[in-house]
Motif scaffolding. Sequence first.
Motif, PDB file in Angstrom:
ATOM      1  N   GLU A 354      34.691  29.152 -12.024  1.00 52.74           N
ATOM      2  CA  GLU A 354      33.625  29.388 -10.624  1.00 52.74           C
ATOM      3  C   GLU A 354      32.544  30.524 -10.839  1.00 52.74           C
ATOM      4  N   GLU A 355      33.289  31.583 -11.534  1.00 55.71           N
ATOM      5  CA  GLU A 355      32.479  33.018 -11.596  1.00 55.71           C
ATOM      6  C   GLU A 355      31.199  32.610 -12.323  1.00 55.71           C
ATOM      7  N   GLN A 356      31.404  31.600 -13.503  1.00 61.48           N
ATOM      8  CA  GLN A 356      30.117  31.804 -14.237  1.00 61.48           C
ATOM      9  C   GLN A 356      29.228  30.631 -13.294  1.00 61.48           C
ATOM     10  N   LEU A 357      29.939  29.765 -12.888  1.00 63.27           N
ATOM     11  CA  LEU A 357      28.835  28.730 -12.048  1.00 63.27           C
ATOM     12  C   LEU A 357      28.204  29.477 -10.877  1.00 63.27           C
ATOM     13  N   ILE A 358      28.721  30.453 -10.440  1.00 62.64           N
ATOM     14  CA  ILE A 358      27.998  31.475  -9.397  1.00 62.64           C
ATOM     15  C   ILE A 358      26.903  32.209 -10.098  1.00 62.64           C
ATOM     16  N   GLU A 359      27.390  32.683 -11.260  1.00 63.51           N
ATOM     17  CA  GLU A 359      26.379  33.395 -12.072  1.00 63.51           C
ATOM     18  C   GLU A 359      25.107  32.555 -12.557  1.00 63.51           C
ATOM     19  N   TRP A 360      25.526  31.524 -13.117  1.00 62.14           N
ATOM     20  CA  TRP A 360      24.249  30.475 -13.234  1.00 62.14           C
ATOM     21  C   TRP A 360      23.405  29.975 -12.168  1.00 62.14           C
ATOM     22  N   THR A 361      24.337  29.736 -11.142  1.00 62.07           N
ATOM     23  CA  THR A 361      23.498  29.441  -9.916  1.00 62.07           C
ATOM     24  C   THR A 361      22.596  30.456  -9.254  1.00 62.07           C
ATOM     25  N   ASN A 362      22.814  31.623  -9.382  1.00 64.12           N
ATOM     26  CA  ASN A 362      21.946  32.736  -9.249  1.00 64.12           C
ATOM     27  C   ASN A 362      20.765  32.804  -9.966  1.00 64.12           C
ATOM     28  N   ARG A 363      20.987  32.634 -11.116  1.00 67.72           N
ATOM     29  CA  ARG A 363      19.758  32.623 -12.318  1.00 67.72           C
ATOM     30  C   ARG A 363      18.896  31.456 -11.694  1.00 67.72           C
ATOM     31  N   ALA A 364      19.628  30.216 -11.545  1.00 65.87           N
ATOM     32  CA  ALA A 364      18.520  28.909 -11.241  1.00 65.87           C
ATOM     33  C   ALA A 364      17.785  29.261 -10.066  1.00 65.87           C
ATOM     34  N   VAL A 365      18.433  29.788  -8.963  1.00 64.83           N
ATOM     35  CA  VAL A 365      17.733  29.789  -7.689  1.00 64.83           C
ATOM     36  C   VAL A 365      16.662  31.068  -7.722  1.00 64.83           C
ATOM     37  N   ARG A 366      16.888  32.022  -8.778  1.00 60.07           N
ATOM     38  CA  ARG A 366      15.744  33.032  -8.977  1.00 60.07           C
ATOM     39  C   ARG A 366      14.667  32.528  -9.597  1.00 60.07           C
ATOM     40  N   ASP A 367      14.814  31.548 -10.613  1.00 62.21           N
ATOM     41  CA  ASP A 367      13.962  31.068 -11.530  1.00 62.21           C
ATOM     42  C   ASP A 367      13.151  29.986 -11.213  1.00 62.21           C
ATOM     43  N   HIS A 368      13.650  29.220  -9.886  1.00 61.59           N
ATOM     44  CA  HIS A 368      12.870  28.079  -9.459  1.00 61.59           C
ATOM     45  C   HIS A 368      13.021  27.985  -7.874  1.00 61.59           C
ATOM     46  N   THR A 369      12.019  27.588  -7.092  1.00 60.42           N
ATOM     47  CA  THR A 369      12.067  27.680  -5.677  1.00 60.42           C
ATOM     48  C   THR A 369      12.640  26.021  -5.121  1.00 60.42           C
ATOM     49  N   ALA A 370      11.953  25.121  -5.646  1.00 66.12           N
ATOM     50  CA  ALA A 370      12.209  23.786  -4.997  1.00 66.12           C
ATOM     51  C   ALA A 370      13.615  23.317  -5.458  1.00 66.12           C
ATOM     52  N   VAL A 371      13.987  22.432  -4.596  1.00 68.90           N
ATOM     53  CA  VAL A 371      15.646  22.012  -4.639  1.00 68.90           C
ATOM     54  C   VAL A 371      15.655  21.303  -5.969  1.00 68.90           C
ATOM     55  N   ARG A 372      15.018  20.380  -6.086  1.00 71.91           N
ATOM     56  CA  ARG A 372      15.216  19.273  -7.352  1.00 71.91           C
ATOM     57  C   ARG A 372      15.175  20.068  -8.664  1.00 71.91           C
ATOM     58  N   PRO A 373      14.241  21.065  -8.730  1.00 70.80           N
ATOM     59  CA  PRO A 373      14.030  21.883 -10.303  1.00 70.80           C
ATOM     60  C   PRO A 373      15.161  22.746 -10.143  1.00 70.80           C
ATOM     61  N   VAL A 374      15.891  23.146  -9.079  1.00 77.24           N
ATOM     62  CA  VAL A 374      16.945  24.140  -9.047  1.00 77.24           C
ATOM     63  C   VAL A 374      18.126  23.070  -9.615  1.00 77.24           C
ATOM     64  N   VAL A 375      18.346  21.974  -9.207  1.00 75.42           N
ATOM     65  CA  VAL A 375      19.535  21.237  -9.589  1.00 75.42           C
ATOM     66  C   VAL A 375      19.562  20.856 -10.886  1.00 75.42           C
ATOM     67  N   ARG A 376      18.314  20.504 -11.405  1.00 77.11           N
ATOM     68  CA  ARG A 376      18.255  19.866 -12.847  1.00 77.11           C
ATOM     69  C   ARG A 376      18.251  21.322 -13.524  1.00 77.11           C
ATOM     70  N   ALA A 377      17.706  22.702 -13.388  1.00 77.01           N
ATOM     71  CA  ALA A 377      17.814  23.617 -14.212  1.00 77.01           C
ATOM     72  C   ALA A 377      19.364  24.048 -14.374  1.00 77.01           C
ATOM     73  N   LEU A 378      19.880  24.028 -13.239  1.00 70.81           N
ATOM     74  CA  LEU A 378      21.280  24.329 -13.057  1.00 70.81           C
ATOM     75  C   LEU A 378      22.143  23.549 -13.951  1.00 70.81           C
ATOM     76  N   SER A 379      22.047  22.125 -13.897  1.00 74.77           N
ATOM     77  CA  SER A 379      22.779  21.337 -14.611  1.00 74.77           C
ATOM     78  C   SER A 379      22.816  21.390 -16.137  1.00 74.77           C
ATOM     79  N   HIS A 380      21.504  21.545 -16.544  1.00 71.64           N
ATOM     80  CA  HIS A 380      21.102  21.504 -17.845  1.00 71.64           C
ATOM     81  C   HIS A 380      21.596  22.860 -18.432  1.00 71.64           C
ATOM     82  N   ALA A 381      21.570  24.310 -17.650  1.00 73.28           N
ATOM     83  CA  ALA A 381      21.882  25.315 -18.028  1.00 73.28           C
ATOM     84  C   ALA A 381      23.583  25.342 -18.321  1.00 73.28           C
ATOM     85  N   LEU A 382      24.035  24.852 -17.236  1.00 64.85           N
ATOM     86  CA  LEU A 382      25.774  24.890 -17.363  1.00 64.85           C
ATOM     87  C   LEU A 382      26.046  23.911 -18.655  1.00 64.85           C
ATOM     88  N   LYS A 383      25.596  22.897 -18.667  1.00 57.65           N
ATOM     89  CA  LYS A 383      25.859  22.185 -19.969  1.00 57.65           C
ATOM     90  C   LYS A 383      25.478  22.934 -21.438  1.00 57.65           C
TER      91      LYS A 383
END
Length: 413
Positions: A354-383
């Motif tokens: 979960e700590e890595q999930l939180i770290e990657w989530t913080n990156r995604a919300v810093r890099d993207h503003t809209a909800v859909r791009p955040v979800v997509r970017a986070l899922s692909h980055a985690l993969k």
Amino acid sequence: MSEGGRKPSKFGVDRSEGFGERLLGLLLDRAHEMPPQLIAPLVAEEVARVGGRDVSILLQDYEQMVLVPLPGRGLTVGDPEPVEDSPAGKAFLSRRTVEVPQDGTVRMYLPLLDGSDQVGAMAVTLDSVDDDDRRLLRRLAGLVADMIVTKDAYTDLFFRTRRRAPMSVAAEIQWSLLPPLSMTVPQVEVAGILEPAYDVAGDSFDYALNGDVLHVAMIDAMGHGLDAATMATVAIGAYRHARRAKTDLSQVYAFMDRAINEQFGHDHFVTAQMMCVNIATGRLQWVNAGHPAPLLIRGRAVVDRLESPTTLPVGFGGEEPVVSERMLQPGDRLLCFTDGLIEEHQPGGEEFGEEQLIEWTNRAVRDHTAVRPVVRALSHALKRGRGGVTSDDATIFLIEWRGGDADHLATLD
């Protein structure tokens, strides 16, 4: 004389029809009975009447990696365009028109939005573009999206276009079960994504906006393959039945629990999380049945885990769950996820965690503003962070509460 050569009626209301309205009206009049394969030639003809050409209709693939051109008479069919770093992808993710000058012409990329669900993008070339063209083509793209979504219920044409790899039977079942992957109204926005897109089995989510209440459920059925997909289908069906009967949140669990237990027995279970968000006030209520706690994102960073009392997974006959409550602030986001996201092992054997999930989530919300791009970017980055491996289903569902109201949308200017 008013536009179209007609005088206002004796009541002072101008009912004349301009060129753009006649063009859109023709498409709308014919849409009801039009076979799916004839959408393409009619759209191409409509675009030609405003001086456009080289029309492409691009649909999102199931992995959300590329936009795939729809084949059809009158359409320009080229290579798939990446969602990242392409004009079509930019229009798709931003939900805004993108214009690209090309050798004295303009290539326009328009988002295909059904309601607020992002279907794909439409591309068309014009010699020049003015505000009338922009308005007309934007509305035309909206009609095209509506037609695709409506007719998708009784054709495989769009499914075949979007599918870029062999899909398991379990995944076929899950995709047919899902609501639209995104939904936006002024007060709230949601978006979800499933991995592995072509082999998902036990993960699913559902939502419905009823008045001022957004209902959300996320589930993870045990096992893999058809057994898991079947359990997920029963769980979501039971959830919808209870929700539509206006069952209290704590009793929704009991109804789902009985459905799973009666169908599969005591040795099968589904972890679940059910939520209600009052989109007028921000009041959040939720129950947890053995599911990972959601993360609260505020100010573009994870600030808390929504810990709560949990009951046994659905199917195990747990006690009536405690309904937890929290007041959200405008702009708050809730990240819901299944355990496959954090229990996957990275190359070398270490659990992702979960700590890595939180770290990657913080990156995604810093890099993207809209909800859909955040979800997509986070899922692909985690993969990518897991080395491209997804041995278990890994699902993300993101909610953003904004507050306010939508009354202005029901008022004609």
